[in-house]
Enzyme design. Structure first.
Site, PDB file in Angstrom:
ATOM      1  N   GLU A 178       0.907  -1.140   0.130  1.00  0.00           N
ATOM      2  CA  GLU A 178      -0.034  -0.064  -0.039  1.00  0.00           C
ATOM      3  C   GLU A 178       1.013   1.206   0.049  1.00  0.00           C
ATOM      4  O   GLU A 178       1.523   1.649   0.913  1.00  0.00           O
ATOM      5  CB  GLU A 178      -1.019  -0.047   1.197  1.00  0.00           C
ATOM      6  CG  GLU A 178      -1.798   1.208   0.995  1.00  0.00           C
ATOM      7  CD  GLU A 178      -2.648   1.204   2.542  1.00  0.00           C
ATOM      8  OE1 GLU A 178      -2.462   0.717   3.484  1.00  0.00           O
ATOM      9  OE2 GLU A 178      -4.029   2.047   2.173  1.00  0.00           O
TER      10      GLU A 178
ATOM     11  N   GLU B 149     -12.106   3.244   4.072  1.00  0.00           N
ATOM     12  CA  GLU B 149     -11.170   3.385   5.341  1.00  0.00           C
ATOM     13  C   GLU B 149     -11.483   5.050   5.567  1.00  0.00           C
ATOM     14  O   GLU B 149     -10.717   5.834   4.927  1.00  0.00           O
ATOM     15  CB  GLU B 149      -9.842   2.913   4.847  1.00  0.00           C
ATOM     16  CG  GLU B 149      -8.916   3.236   5.978  1.00  0.00           C
ATOM     17  CD  GLU B 149      -7.586   3.130   5.631  1.00  0.00           C
ATOM     18  OE1 GLU B 149      -6.939   3.672   4.705  1.00  0.00           O
ATOM     19  OE2 GLU B 149      -6.996   2.357   6.316  1.00  0.00           O
TER      20      GLU B 149
HETATM   21  C1  LER Z   1      -2.959   4.665   6.528  1.00  0.00           C
HETATM   22  O1  LER Z   1      -3.361   5.878   6.025  1.00  0.00           O
HETATM   23  C2  LER Z   1      -3.391   3.740   5.737  1.00  0.00           C
HETATM   24  O2  LER Z   1      -4.143   4.082   4.697  1.00  0.00           O
HETATM   25  C3  LER Z   1      -3.887   2.356   5.900  1.00  0.00           C
HETATM   26  O3  LER Z   1      -4.423   1.634   5.125  1.00  0.00           O
HETATM   27  C4  LER Z   1      -2.559   1.801   6.446  1.00  0.00           C
HETATM   28  O4  LER Z   1      -2.522   0.359   6.762  1.00  0.00           O
HETATM   29 MN    MN Z   2      -5.496   2.924   3.604  1.00  0.00          MN
END
Ligand code: LER
Ligand code: MN
Length: 262
Positions: free
Chosen positions: A146, A240
């Site tokens: 990521e 998220e």
């Molecule tokens: C942190 O900003 C993020 O996007 C998460 O997915 C990190 O694991």
């Molecule tokens: Mn993330």
């Protein structure tokens, strides 16, 4: 494309309650945190037995740091990640979200052995990922690299950097994920960045420009989603993000908005 939501964003105390609620909201999956997975795995399997919704992914949660200057810290990170990959397979999840390192560099400047600290970090990560790729391949899941924005990491910030690493490793165990919040800061063209990453793209995090629920900021999701559709992306996109009050009402609004686009 399947929609998922991080477990902490779903109202409820126990995971079973959250899974039931997320399923009612219309999600296909829930993303769980990797921290303490060894102690939680049986509870998660039990909770899954009563619902249709699945676990999309495990988000990070390993100890140590893959790019630490300390060998013990690197070893722990590789070991924990290996174990989490096994848990991801047991949960039939896509894989484990992996940020090679948060913050700035921890390794020394080894010029002229490596032309920069970044090159040294990359070489080190390649060795660790080769080992992890075998574990991931064996159990049929992915290490999901990521990229984060520059304020959270100096190392992987754009999709093309993660793609280049996955390409060089050349194992189905190593894949790439895209986070709309980070892309909004780092990519000059989100749709184009996604188009170029399609071959390695296995997961997505969704948030609007302000990291609120999609539909509550000014990110253009339409064009990138079109690219994903055309590229045959049929995997999870996980929320998220911050959920403004009233939470349940706004989650429903956002999921309706996303469904209208995909
Ligand atoms: C942190 O900003 C993020 O996007 C998460 O997915 C990190 O694991
Ligand atoms: Mn993330």
């Amino acid at each position: 494309m399947k929609l998922s939501i991080q477990e902490n964003l779903v109202p409820g105390l126990k995971l079973e309650e959250k899974l039931i609620k997320a399923e009612r909201f219309g999600f296909d999956g829930v993303e769980v945190w990797g921290h303490g997975m060894r102690e939680r795995i049986e509870e998660i399997k039990q909770a899954l037995s009563t619902v249709k919704i699945r676990i999309s992914t495990i988000c990070s949660g390993y100890r140590g740091d893959l790019l630490s200057a300390n060998w013990e810290e690197r070893r722990i990170a590789v070991q924990d990640l290996g174990e989490l990959l096994g848990f991801a397979a047991q949960l039939e999840a896509t894989g484990v979200i992996t940020v090679p390192t948060f913050g700035g560099p921890k390794l020394p400047d080894l010029r002229p052995l490596y032309s920069s600290v970044w090159e040294l970090e990359r070489a080190l990560l390649m060795t660790e990922l080769r080992e992890l790729s075998k574990v991931a391949e064996d159990v049929g899941v992915h290490v999901l690299l990521e990229p984060l924005n520059r304020y959270e990491t100096h190392f992987l910030c754009r999709l093309e950097q993660a793609v280049c690493i996955a390409e060089e490793i050349g194992s189905p165990g190593i894949a790439v994920m895209a986070d709309f919040f980070h892309m909004n800061i780092e990519e000059s063209d989100i749709a184009e960045a996604l188009r170029r990453s399609m071959k390695y793209l296995r997961h997505i995090h969704l948030a609007d420009s302000n990291r609120w629920l999609p539909g509550f900021g000014h990110t253009d999701f339409r064009t990138p989603f079109k690219v994903l559709k055309e590229g045959g992306y049929n995997r999870y996109m996980t929320l998220e993000c911050y959920v403004p009050e009233p939470k349940e009402e706004n989650i429903l609004k956002s999921i309706q908005y996303l469904r209208s686009l995909i």
